[in-house]
Design a protein around this motif. Structure first.
Motif, PDB file in Angstrom:
ATOM      1  N   THR A  21       0.811  -1.228   0.000  1.00  0.00           N
ATOM      2  CA  THR A  21       0.000   0.000   0.000  1.00  0.00           C
ATOM      3  C   THR A  21       0.847   1.282   0.000  1.00  0.00           C
ATOM      4  O   THR A  21       0.297   2.371   0.008  1.00  0.00           O
TER       5      THR A  21
ATOM      6  N   LEU B 131      -7.050  -0.111   2.061  1.00  0.00           N
ATOM      7  CA  LEU B 131      -6.557  -0.942   3.158  1.00  0.00           C
ATOM      8  C   LEU B 131      -7.459  -0.769   4.382  1.00  0.00           C
ATOM      9  O   LEU B 131      -7.635   0.344   4.868  1.00  0.00           O
TER      10      LEU B 131
ATOM     11  N   LEU C 165      -3.554   5.288  -5.302  1.00  0.00           N
ATOM     12  CA  LEU C 165      -4.285   5.251  -4.031  1.00  0.00           C
ATOM     13  C   LEU C 165      -5.795   5.061  -4.231  1.00  0.00           C
ATOM     14  O   LEU C 165      -6.473   4.513  -3.375  1.00  0.00           O
ATOM     15  N   GLN C 166      -6.295   5.503  -5.404  1.00  0.00           N
ATOM     16  CA  GLN C 166      -7.715   5.301  -5.722  1.00  0.00           C
ATOM     17  C   GLN C 166      -8.036   3.817  -5.919  1.00  0.00           C
ATOM     18  O   GLN C 166      -9.178   3.400  -5.798  1.00  0.00           O
TER      19      GLN C 166
ATOM     20  N   LEU D  50       2.962   2.296   2.362  1.00  0.00           N
ATOM     21  CA  LEU D  50       3.199   2.881   3.685  1.00  0.00           C
ATOM     22  C   LEU D  50       4.620   2.610   4.167  1.00  0.00           C
ATOM     23  O   LEU D  50       5.115   3.284   5.072  1.00  0.00           O
ATOM     24  N   LEU D  51       5.264   1.613   3.567  1.00  0.00           N
ATOM     25  CA  LEU D  51       6.691   1.353   3.800  1.00  0.00           C
ATOM     26  C   LEU D  51       7.348   1.257   2.431  1.00  0.00           C
ATOM     27  O   LEU D  51       6.692   0.904   1.451  1.00  0.00           O
ATOM     28  N   PHE D  52       8.627   1.561   2.387  1.00  0.00           N
ATOM     29  CA  PHE D  52       9.331   1.537   1.105  1.00  0.00           C
ATOM     30  C   PHE D  52      10.344   0.396   1.075  1.00  0.00           C
ATOM     31  O   PHE D  52      11.097   0.218   2.041  1.00  0.00           O
TER      32      PHE D  52
ATOM     33  N   THR E  47      -7.408  -1.923   8.032  1.00  0.00           N
ATOM     34  CA  THR E  47      -6.524  -2.584   8.999  1.00  0.00           C
ATOM     35  C   THR E  47      -7.305  -3.126  10.202  1.00  0.00           C
ATOM     36  O   THR E  47      -8.469  -2.800  10.396  1.00  0.00           O
TER      37      THR E  47
ATOM     38  N   LYS F  66       5.479   3.138  -3.620  1.00  0.00           N
ATOM     39  CA  LYS F  66       6.320   4.145  -2.960  1.00  0.00           C
ATOM     40  C   LYS F  66       5.961   5.577  -3.403  1.00  0.00           C
ATOM     41  O   LYS F  66       6.032   6.513  -2.607  1.00  0.00           O
ATOM     42  N   ASP F  67       5.563   5.719  -4.678  1.00  0.00           N
ATOM     43  CA  ASP F  67       5.262   7.062  -5.201  1.00  0.00           C
ATOM     44  C   ASP F  67       3.948   7.629  -4.637  1.00  0.00           C
ATOM     45  O   ASP F  67       3.721   8.834  -4.708  1.00  0.00           O
ATOM     46  N   ARG F  68       3.097   6.759  -4.150  1.00  0.00           N
ATOM     47  CA  ARG F  68       1.788   7.134  -3.596  1.00  0.00           C
ATOM     48  C   ARG F  68       1.048   8.123  -4.513  1.00  0.00           C
ATOM     49  O   ARG F  68       0.566   9.184  -4.072  1.00  0.00           O
ATOM     50  N   ARG F  69       0.991   7.765  -5.786  1.00  0.00           N
ATOM     51  CA  ARG F  69       0.262   8.629  -6.720  1.00  0.00           C
ATOM     52  C   ARG F  69      -1.235   8.491  -6.463  1.00  0.00           C
ATOM     53  O   ARG F  69      -1.709   7.403  -6.136  1.00  0.00           O
ATOM     54  N   PRO F  70      -1.985   9.579  -6.646  1.00  0.00           N
ATOM     55  CA  PRO F  70      -3.430   9.515  -6.392  1.00  0.00           C
ATOM     56  C   PRO F  70      -4.111   8.407  -7.187  1.00  0.00           C
ATOM     57  O   PRO F  70      -4.992   7.724  -6.666  1.00  0.00           O
TER      58      PRO F  70
END
Lengths: 247, 279
Positions: free
Chosen positions: B49, B79, B74-75, B51-53, B81, B67-71
């Motif tokens: 997801t 997750l 993320l769409q 949250l860690l690289f 938890t 890692k880039d967490r592009r929108p």
């Protein structure tokens, strides 16, 4: 859809951040203005029977703004909130821009308006407590107020840096770091440049006319760096910290 | 959907948890991620997801580097938890605020899940019980229609009827462009739901097989005496006999017990590998 900025997505994020932060902002404004209203009862006694609104405004602007800015990325200090914030579908740039708009521009506008609206009430309280009090009324467009806003605009970036890079107790930690860096800076200045100011070098510098125009130039350069480079540098450091944040 | 090649990861000041990890997870499946505490399941989910690289290696999820967490990434990844925070607002307000971030969010589907789980729309999220909050998160995650939905211990805190409802809604929401990863210790709740099954142990994927392969290669049965050692993989003593996992030499159909399979894999990984690697 642009990967770094898309207006409708940014607008959604701004709404979310605004809703999450509105209570804290309103409480900060209320507490500061409340303290100032009550403070007017004692202030004339302490300060030559005078109330200078512009000065009071500046204190509140800095204290409230720095508290709010330190809380800007408070979600990141909590792993449960942190993963939700980081996985929210918006770019790092949008997340930074949203927080910056709310804690910098937003705070400046909200606080200035609130102060302007409340200043008559503060005046009334002051006049009721002391009939001879002299009030320098609040003018949001006065030179001093504009200068305070400009200073806030630049210095606020430091607290955004702290909000992203520090975990918990961000405000005291940021202030402590500032004091530490300040001492360190002065120490370095003293160790390396202190010698230059010693007699022999001072004499040599005097001989080559290291005079007022040179010092003026140095001051102008430093001022230019402060006004034009300092805030963007803080924003870049904040952006990189946010981008590299792991939970 | 998920491509992991030679991935290495370790927490600061600790030895590497994953070293040269390779996993390929195509879409359209409900993956069951099983493992003991500390096996690396949650860390893997956090890597997936973004949250860690990762320290090294390739990690690609729905066509993006997490890692880039592009929108756009993320769409497509949601997750849910085991422990979570929900803001103090009503369900309707939460949906109104957060659903527009997910372009394919289905309000009709969300309404259906809410009704299925009998969640009160007008109540504040913070005042819901743990189980209700969990059902809400699951409903929201399913309604996003994201390509990858990750559920960490989804049935913890759910009552017995809710567990059946959970299975029902999860099964109804899967389609060929979508995958779910369910990480859990409650493996009995997941029987006949998860397929393939991934078992992790000490930072390694020690087992990754689908039901068909498992039932072809293994038999799980109750026997009064222990079978020959050459076909025995794992045995657990019970009342009046043993529950055994053996090599399926007669190609008989078996009812899969995830708990026994898990024990067999963790306690006799070498034999399991021998069986599954043989032609």
């Amino acid at each position: 859809m642009n990967k770094h900025f898309h207006f409708s997505r940014f607008w959604l994020l701004l709404k979310v951040d605004f809703l999450k932060g509105q209570r804290a902002t309103l409480m900060t404004v209320a507490v500061i203005l409340g303290i100032m209203t009550i403070g007017t009862v004692v202030e004339p006694l302490l300060d030559d029977n005078k109330i200078i609104h512009a000065e009071n405004f500046a204190y509140g602007l800095f204290i409230g703004g720095f508290i709010l800015s330190s809380q800007a990325f408070s979600s990141l200090s909590n792993s449960l909130k942190g993963f939700q914030y980081l996985t929210l579908p918006a770019s790092t740039f949008e997340k930074l821009l949203s927080m910056w708009l709310l804690t910098c521009i937003g705070w400046m506008v909200v606080y200035t308006l609130a102060y302007w609206v409340c200043s008559p009430l503060i005046n009334l309280t002051a006049q009721l407590s002391s009939s001879s009090v002299v009030i320098v009324s609040f003018n949001p467009f006065s030179g001093f107020v504009i200068l305070a806003l400009k200073f806030y605009f630049v210095l606020q970036g430091i607290f955004l840096v702290g909000a992203v890079h520090l975990k918990g107790y961000v405000l005291p930690k940021t202030l402590f770091a500032l004091v530490l860096y300040g001492i360190l800076g002065m120490l370095i200045f003293y160790l390396f440049l202190g010698d230059m100011m010693n007699s022999e070098v001072e004499q040599a510098l005097a001989d080559i006319n290291f005079s007022i125009p040179t010092l003026d130039l140095l001051r102008i350069v430093l001022e230019w760096i402060f006004w034009w480079f300092f805030a963007p540098l803080c924003w870049i450091i904040t952006f990189l910290g946010l981008k590299e944040k792991e939970v | 959907m998920i491509e992991i090649e030679r991935l290495s990861f370790g927490y600061k000041k600790k030895p590497l948890l994953f070293e040269h990890l390779d996993i390929s997870m195509p879409s359209g499946n409900i993956y069951g991620l099983l493992g003991k505490n500390g096996a690396g399941k949650s860390t893997l989910l956090k890597l997936i997801t973004g949250l860690l690289f990762p320290k090294q290696g390739k990690l690609q999820v729905v066509g993006f580097q997490p890692k880039d967490r592009r929108p756009q990434f993320l769409q497509e990844v949601y997750l849910a938890t085991e422990e979570f925070y929900l803001p103090p607002m009503k369900i309707a307000q939460f949906v109104q605020l957060y659903s527009p971030f997910y372009p394919r969010f289905s309000h009709a589907a969300f309404q259906g899940y809410i009704e299925e789980f009998q969640l009160p729309l007008k109540q504040k999220l913070s005042s819901l019980s743990y189980g209700q909050k969990k059902k809400f998160l699951l409903s929201f995650g399913l309604a996003t229609d994201c390509k990858l939905l990750i559920l960490d211990e989804p049935t913890n805190g759910l009552d017995i009827p809710s567990k059946s409802q959970f299975r029902k809604v999860v099964t109804s929401a899967i389609h060929e462009d979508r995958s779910f990863i369910i990480s859990t210790h409650q493996i009995r709740d997941m029987e006949n739901l998860i397929d393939p099954i991934i078992i992790m142990d000490e930072g390694k994927v020690v087992f990754f097989q689908d039901y068909e392969q498992i039932s072809q290669k293994l038999t799980i049965s109750r026997q009064t005496t222990l079978p020959d050692e050459d076909i025995l993989v794992y045995a657990a003593a019970g009342l009046g006999g043993y529950q055994v996992v053996t090599k399926n030499i007669e190609q008989t159909e078996t009812n899969l017990s995830l708990e026994l399979l898990f024990q067999a894999v963790v306690n006799n990984t070498t034999k399991i590998n021998e069986i599954f690697n043989s032609l």
